[in-house]
Motif scaffolding. Structure first.
Motif, PDB file in Angstrom:
ATOM      1  N   ALA A  54      41.087  48.534  27.065  1.00  0.00           N
ATOM      2  CA  ALA A  54      40.739  47.117  26.992  1.00  0.00           C
ATOM      3  C   ALA A  54      41.638  46.286  27.901  1.00  0.00           C
ATOM      4  O   ALA A  54      41.185  45.328  28.547  1.00  0.00           O
ATOM      5  CB  ALA A  54      40.846  46.624  25.551  1.00  0.00           C
ATOM      6  N   GLN A  55      42.917  46.654  27.987  1.00  0.00           N
ATOM      7  CA  GLN A  55      43.842  45.934  28.858  1.00  0.00           C
ATOM      8  C   GLN A  55      43.446  46.089  30.322  1.00  0.00           C
ATOM      9  O   GLN A  55      43.558  45.141  31.104  1.00  0.00           O
ATOM     10  CB  GLN A  55      45.263  46.435  28.625  1.00  0.00           C
ATOM     11  CG  GLN A  55      45.881  45.974  27.312  1.00  0.00           C
ATOM     12  CD  GLN A  55      47.188  46.663  26.997  1.00  0.00           C
ATOM     13  OE1 GLN A  55      47.580  47.607  27.686  1.00  0.00           O
ATOM     14  NE2 GLN A  55      47.868  46.221  25.955  1.00  0.00           N
ATOM     15  N   ALA A  56      42.965  47.284  30.697  1.00  0.00           N
ATOM     16  CA  ALA A  56      42.534  47.515  32.080  1.00  0.00           C
ATOM     17  C   ALA A  56      41.331  46.635  32.421  1.00  0.00           C
ATOM     18  O   ALA A  56      41.261  46.038  33.505  1.00  0.00           O
ATOM     19  CB  ALA A  56      42.193  48.993  32.279  1.00  0.00           C
ATOM     20  N   VAL A  57      40.373  46.539  31.491  1.00  0.00           N
ATOM     21  CA  VAL A  57      39.201  45.687  31.706  1.00  0.00           C
ATOM     22  C   VAL A  57      39.622  44.218  31.784  1.00  0.00           C
ATOM     23  O   VAL A  57      39.167  43.468  32.656  1.00  0.00           O
ATOM     24  CB  VAL A  57      38.174  45.890  30.567  1.00  0.00           C
ATOM     25  CG1 VAL A  57      37.023  44.895  30.702  1.00  0.00           C
ATOM     26  CG2 VAL A  57      37.642  47.311  30.580  1.00  0.00           C
ATOM     27  N   LEU A  58      40.530  43.822  30.885  1.00  0.00           N
ATOM     28  CA  LEU A  58      40.994  42.435  30.862  1.00  0.00           C
ATOM     29  C   LEU A  58      41.750  42.090  32.131  1.00  0.00           C
ATOM     30  O   LEU A  58      41.625  40.977  32.659  1.00  0.00           O
ATOM     31  CB  LEU A  58      41.868  42.198  29.632  1.00  0.00           C
ATOM     32  CG  LEU A  58      42.387  40.780  29.419  1.00  0.00           C
ATOM     33  CD1 LEU A  58      41.234  39.789  29.343  1.00  0.00           C
ATOM     34  CD2 LEU A  58      43.229  40.710  28.146  1.00  0.00           C
ATOM     35  N   GLU A  59      42.544  43.014  32.645  1.00  0.00           N
ATOM     36  CA  GLU A  59      43.286  42.765  33.894  1.00  0.00           C
ATOM     37  C   GLU A  59      42.322  42.504  35.045  1.00  0.00           C
ATOM     38  O   GLU A  59      42.576  41.655  35.901  1.00  0.00           O
ATOM     39  CB  GLU A  59      44.194  43.955  34.207  1.00  0.00           C
ATOM     40  CG  GLU A  59      45.467  43.993  33.358  1.00  0.00           C
ATOM     41  CD  GLU A  59      46.321  45.202  33.659  1.00  0.00           C
ATOM     42  OE1 GLU A  59      45.937  45.980  34.559  1.00  0.00           O
ATOM     43  OE2 GLU A  59      47.363  45.376  33.005  1.00  0.00           O
ATOM     44  N   ASN A  60      41.205  43.253  35.079  1.00  0.00           N
ATOM     45  CA  ASN A  60      40.199  43.037  36.111  1.00  0.00           C
ATOM     46  C   ASN A  60      39.580  41.645  35.988  1.00  0.00           C
ATOM     47  O   ASN A  60      39.381  40.940  36.985  1.00  0.00           O
ATOM     48  CB  ASN A  60      39.117  44.113  36.004  1.00  0.00           C
ATOM     49  CG  ASN A  60      38.022  43.943  37.043  1.00  0.00           C
ATOM     50  OD1 ASN A  60      36.963  43.403  36.746  1.00  0.00           O
ATOM     51  ND2 ASN A  60      38.256  44.404  38.248  1.00  0.00           N
ATOM     52  N   LEU A  61      39.277  41.234  34.747  1.00  0.00           N
ATOM     53  CA  LEU A  61      38.716  39.900  34.523  1.00  0.00           C
ATOM     54  C   LEU A  61      39.715  38.808  34.902  1.00  0.00           C
ATOM     55  O   LEU A  61      39.336  37.785  35.485  1.00  0.00           O
ATOM     56  CB  LEU A  61      38.311  39.751  33.054  1.00  0.00           C
ATOM     57  CG  LEU A  61      37.148  40.615  32.572  1.00  0.00           C
ATOM     58  CD1 LEU A  61      36.953  40.462  31.077  1.00  0.00           C
ATOM     59  CD2 LEU A  61      35.867  40.250  33.311  1.00  0.00           C
ATOM     60  N   GLU A  62      40.991  39.039  34.573  1.00  0.00           N
ATOM     61  CA  GLU A  62      42.023  38.057  34.910  1.00  0.00           C
ATOM     62  C   GLU A  62      42.176  37.910  36.420  1.00  0.00           C
ATOM     63  O   GLU A  62      42.348  36.803  36.938  1.00  0.00           O
ATOM     64  CB  GLU A  62      43.352  38.465  34.284  1.00  0.00           C
ATOM     65  CG  GLU A  62      43.387  38.336  32.770  1.00  0.00           C
ATOM     66  CD  GLU A  62      44.610  38.973  32.141  1.00  0.00           C
ATOM     67  OE1 GLU A  62      44.915  38.656  30.981  1.00  0.00           O
ATOM     68  OE2 GLU A  62      45.262  39.800  32.816  1.00  0.00           O
ATOM     69  N   GLU A  63      42.101  39.033  37.133  1.00  0.00           N
ATOM     70  CA  GLU A  63      42.219  38.992  38.593  1.00  0.00           C
ATOM     71  C   GLU A  63      41.051  38.223  39.206  1.00  0.00           C
ATOM     72  O   GLU A  63      41.231  37.394  40.109  1.00  0.00           O
ATOM     73  CB  GLU A  63      42.271  40.420  39.151  1.00  0.00           C
ATOM     74  CG  GLU A  63      42.441  40.461  40.660  1.00  0.00           C
ATOM     75  CD  GLU A  63      42.497  41.881  41.202  1.00  0.00           C
ATOM     76  OE1 GLU A  63      42.642  42.026  42.427  1.00  0.00           O
ATOM     77  OE2 GLU A  63      42.384  42.827  40.395  1.00  0.00           O
ATOM     78  N   ARG A  64      39.837  38.497  38.710  1.00  0.00           N
ATOM     79  CA  ARG A  64      38.662  37.773  39.212  1.00  0.00           C
ATOM     80  C   ARG A  64      38.750  36.291  38.853  1.00  0.00           C
ATOM     81  O   ARG A  64      38.346  35.424  39.630  1.00  0.00           O
ATOM     82  CB  ARG A  64      37.394  38.395  38.625  1.00  0.00           C
ATOM     83  CG  ARG A  64      37.089  39.772  39.215  1.00  0.00           C
ATOM     84  CD  ARG A  64      36.133  40.554  38.345  1.00  0.00           C
ATOM     85  NE  ARG A  64      34.864  39.893  38.189  1.00  0.00           N
ATOM     86  CZ  ARG A  64      33.903  40.310  37.358  1.00  0.00           C
ATOM     87  NH1 ARG A  64      34.114  41.380  36.604  1.00  0.00           N
ATOM     88  NH2 ARG A  64      32.757  39.664  37.268  1.00  0.00           N
ATOM     89  N   ASP A  65      39.282  36.019  37.679  1.00  0.00           N
ATOM     90  CA  ASP A  65      39.428  34.632  37.236  1.00  0.00           C
ATOM     91  C   ASP A  65      40.341  33.866  38.186  1.00  0.00           C
ATOM     92  O   ASP A  65      40.019  32.742  38.617  1.00  0.00           O
ATOM     93  CB  ASP A  65      39.993  34.615  35.820  1.00  0.00           C
ATOM     94  CG  ASP A  65      40.095  33.207  35.247  1.00  0.00           C
ATOM     95  OD1 ASP A  65      39.161  32.418  35.483  1.00  0.00           O
ATOM     96  OD2 ASP A  65      41.087  32.903  34.581  1.00  0.00           O
TER      97      ASP A  65
END
Length: 324
Positions: free
Chosen positions: A81-92
């Motif tokens: 979940a942290q890996a997915v969230l990191e991707n979303l944070e980077e795109r954000d």
């Protein structure tokens, strides 16, 4: 050889030998043997208890093992979940917030932990305390990151809504349809005055069209003027689009709106005429940004094809005579 014990006899005033009765001796021996047997039995029970688990102990041990397995699986899922969230944070940070000109959220702010030295004190009373504490910490960090990201998305949604409103408000279409035009008479820049023949700055664009040709609002806004009390413009309309933008439509024959009316891009607001300081029926069109007059040519992206825009550029560049 056993020791001989004596006692002092006060009656005879002499030492007499202590005679041990056989029954007492036998009882002492039996008591000793019983103590030995009991001790051996207790030792045997202790050994059995250490060597073999009771049914309850087996159940408890199995439950503990299952809990450890579940916590390890939970840790793996949190890592995913942290890996997915990191991707979303980077795109954000690098796409959404960049597009809407919002400052990126610092990594320290997204991944900050929770304070309090005694926050996890109660967990240290349990077996496998390290596993419980580390899992709880990671869960709370993930929860906080999700909250920060959720708030960021709310901000992006608000920025997108404002951006949509901004884009709808910008005066971005030609106010007269091409099929209704006779020609684009004059562009923005220095032109010959039709009355004095002197070179002077022409602050807008002149669109030649028959009297009564429809004129459309170039963007969303509010009509702030619809009158003929401005020198030279005759009957004219001014629309405040917000964000510092105002569009002006002059020399109209009649109005289709009044002061205070809210309009949308493409709404019919009036009709071409030749009122005021005008040589022939046409629309004089201006755009002002924070009070400064700017070239309307830079805003026609809403309803012209590339070929039509290229033709407009060519005609607007001609050093001809304006119609007002």
């Amino acid at each position: 050889m056993s020791k001989v014990k004596y006692y002092y006899d006060s009656e005879t005033l002499s030492y007499r030998k202590i005679e041990t009765k056989r029954g007492r001796r036998l009882g002492a021996i039996l008591l000793y043997l019983a103590a030995v047997v009991l001790g051996a039995f207790l030792l045997l029970l202790l050994f059995i208890n250490m060597a073999f688990e009771t049914p309850n102990e087996k159940v408890l041990k199995r439950e503990v093992s299952q809990l450890k397995l579940q916590y390890n699986l939970l840790n793996k899922k949190m890592t995913q979940a942290q890996a997915v969230l990191e991707n979303l944070e980077e795109r954000d940070n690098n796409i959404y917030r960049l597009y809407f000109e919002a400052n990126p959220i610092a990594e320290e702010q997204r991944k900050a932990g929770f304070g309090g030295v005694n926050r996890y004190e109660a967990l240290y009373n349990y077996e496998n305390a390290d596993l419980l504490v580390s899992t709880t910490k990671e869960m709370e960090k993930l929860q906080k990151r999700l909250i920060v990201h959720s708030k960021s998305l709310d901000e992006i949604a608000k920025l997108a809504e404002d951006k949509e409103k901004f884009l709808a408000s910008i005066p971005a279409i030609q106010p007269v349809n091409n099929e209704d035009l006779t020609r684009m008479a004059s562009g923005y820049g220095f032109r010959n005055d039709p009355f004095t023949k002197a070179r002077k700055m022409h602050w807008g664009m002149d669109f030649t069209a028959p009297k009564g040709t429809p004129i459309y609002a170039a963007g969303d806004g509010v009509v702030v003027r619809a009158d003929n009390s401005s020198s030279g413009f005759g009957k004219h309309i001014r629309i405040d689009h917000g964000y510092g933008y105002v569009s002006l439509y002059a020399h109209l024959s009649r109005y289709n709106v009044r002061k205070g009316k809210k309009v949308k891009r493409g709404d019919l607001i009036g009709f071409v005429g030749s009122t005021g300081r005008s040589q022939a029926p046409h629309l004089h069109y201006e755009i002002r940004k924070n009070g400064d007059k700017i070239n309307p040519l830079n805003f026609y992206y809403g309803n012209l094809t590339p070929k039509e825009f290229e033709e407009l550029l060519k005609n607007a560049a001609k050093q001809n005579q304006s119609l007002d």
